[in-house]
Design a protein around this motif. Structure first.
Motif: not given
Length: 529
Positions: A77, A103, A105, A119-120, A125, A127-129, A131
């Protein structure tokens, strides 16, 4: 016999030829592999927060690669990173890698201390949470810093995982890979040819790294095992930080390597000794003697061979290989003669009259069509030349080990070619099914001047499997790579197809090509699969 019920299809029949006096071979299925069914596990995910520490040099020209990895699959997260005492810092755009893959970013740079949430986070970021970070995988964050001295990294990560999940922070420095090979003229330059095949694999893998934007290369530290003891080589390379090895290609030295230092990982192309089948960090891209020997026995019994006459050289490798053949042959109802062994300063060719007499006795008792010679010699051309002069030797089938598969020296000599053709001389070799096989085979032959054998392809593939494991894990840690290598091997298809390994690092359930000499040439007559 237990496998006959599983034989569903005759894969190939050898067409009649002028020189061959033997009936066409029938090709059975390969030996079944033992599998354990996977049970479905109901898992409870817990939320964890771990704080980890690492150190980083303050040299702005050096990229420090922080690598996060976990002992179980997790949902990641957040990662909060703090580095104090820095003057400048930078994370390049699209430089973070998950399982070795880029990735997307934004970049991140600034002055002073680093306070960064990934992560966020607002700065980076992913891109997704959350991971998804799988057990053998990795998340690598490359960072450059300028500082007056070494600085400490503090990283806090929040993730969901099982009750036994633990996450760790390491750094990645590829270092050197040991390459101990016997160089020179020994066994027809076997070691030199395997090293050249390995080097071509390393060159191709390094080209792949450049193409995908990696900033590291696999660097071989080559050592000659004919001039230096394995123990001395390992001690020397240990000082260079080497914990990974490609080779040795022979079983005796590979065994010595593992016994001298068990905190390493080695992938060998060609060491097939069954005594190496242990739960350790040694992996092999060739089937073990136990698998090959049992498969050869299976092939002979399927073709109504009732009795085998072993002729072999008395040494560790031949004795162990022959033991697996005889054991499997007798277990399923075959009869193994005590055989004729070359000892001391003898040559098998000098024993030709004795071998001829034994063939005649067995043929009279069981019929020539039910008798086969299984040979494991040194100087096999000299031996086959001598045996070609004896009529009884030309009336029964002959079988050899994978070491002699597609050996062109056999068909380049008139006498050995005559014996091989008359007896349908047959060997087994790992079947190559990878999409790159023909292209790589041609390049290996161009660079070595030799027909590309399975061993050469396996040496080439060993470089790729080790390199891809390093890239996937972003690590050179032997314990981590011992888990990642089988994972990568089963998902990578280069020249030999996917390679499934058991807990001993040995290939299992692999299809085998059946090669025979007919009409003076090697012919692939079928596949045991």
């Amino acid at each position: 016999m237990w496998w006959y019920a599983s034989i569903l299809l005759l894969l190939c029949v050898i067409p009649p030829v002028v020189m061959a006096q033997q009936e066409p071979l029938n090709i059975p299925d390969a030996l079944p592999s033992q599998t354990v069914p996977n049970s479905q596990e109901v898992r409870t995910l817990l939320l964890w927060t771990d704080t980890m520490y690492d150190t980083m040099h303050g040299d702005y020209n050096t990229i420090h690669k922080m690598v996060f990895w976990c002992t179980d699959d997790i949902l990641l997260y957040s990662i909060e990173i703090f580095v104090g005492g820095t003057i400048e810092h930078i994370i390049e755009k699209d430089s973070i890698r998950q399982n070795g893959q880029i990735l997307e970013h934004d970049g991140y740079s600034g002055e002073g201390d680093i306070r960064l949430e990934l992560v966020q986070g607002d700065a980076i970021n992913l891109g997704s949470s959350p991971v998804v970070l799988s057990k053998p995988g990795s998340l690598m964050i490359p960072m450059q810093v300028s500082a007056d001295s070494e600085v400490q990294i503090i990283a806090t990560i929040t993730y969901a995982g099982g009750p036994n999940a633990e996450c760790h922070l390491d750094s990645f420095n590829p270092g050197v890979v040991g390459a101990p090979f016997p160089l020179g003229q020994t066994l027809n330059e076997f070691g030199s040819i395997m090293l050249k095949s390995t080097e071509i694999g390393v060159d191709d893998f390094n080209g792949y790294l450049s193409d995908i934007g990696e900033d590291w290369q696999m660097d071989l530290a080559i050592r000659d095992t004919l001039r230096l003891d394995i123990s001395d080589i390992v001690d020397e390379l240990d000082q260079l930080g080497a914990s990974l090895y490609l080779g040795p290609p022979d079983g005796a030295r590979l065994n010595e390597l593992g016994r001298h230092n068990d905190d390493i990982v080695a992938i060998s192309c060609c060491a097939t000794l069954d005594s190496l089948s242990l739960e350790d960090n040694i992996f092999r891209t060739a089937p073990s003697d136990a698998y090959l020997g049992a498969s050869l026995a299976h092939l002979m019994l399927h073709n109504d061979i009732q009795v085998i006459l072993p002729v072999w050289v008395d040494d560790v490798w031949n004795n162990e290989y022959l033991k697996t053949i005889v054991g499997a042959f007798e277990e399923d109802g075959g009869i193994a003669d005590e055989g004729i062994v070359q000892q001391g300063d003898q040559k098998l060719g000098e024993l030709a009259p004795q071998i001829e007499q034994r063939i005649a006795l067995l043929s009279e008792r069981y019929g020539a069509g039910s008798v086969a010679v299984v040979m494991l010699p040194f100087f096999h051309i000299d031996f086959m030349q001598a045996m070609s002069e004896y009529p009884q030797a030309n009336t029964v089938r002959w079988f050899g080990t994978d070491f002699l598969a597609r050996d062109h020296s056999i068909i380049q000599d008139d006498k050995s070619k005559s014996l091989a053709s008359n007896t349908g001389f047959t060997t087994l070799q790992l079947n190559g099914m990878g999409v790159q096989m023909e292209d790589v085979r041609q390049r290996l032959e161009m660079h070595t001047g030799k027909v590309a054998t399975h061993d050469m392809l396996a040496a080439y593939e060993s470089a790729w499997i080790l390199g891809l494991a390093m890239q996937y894990a972003q690590s050179t840690d032997p314990q981590r790579l011992s888990e990642v290598i089988p994972y990568v091997a089963e998902r990578y298809s280069g020249t030999l197809g996917v390679m499934r390994m058991d807990t001993n690092g040995d290939l299992v359930g692999v299809p085998l090509d059946v090669w025979s000499v007919h009409d003076g040439d090697w012919t692939r007559v079928g596949i045991m699969e």
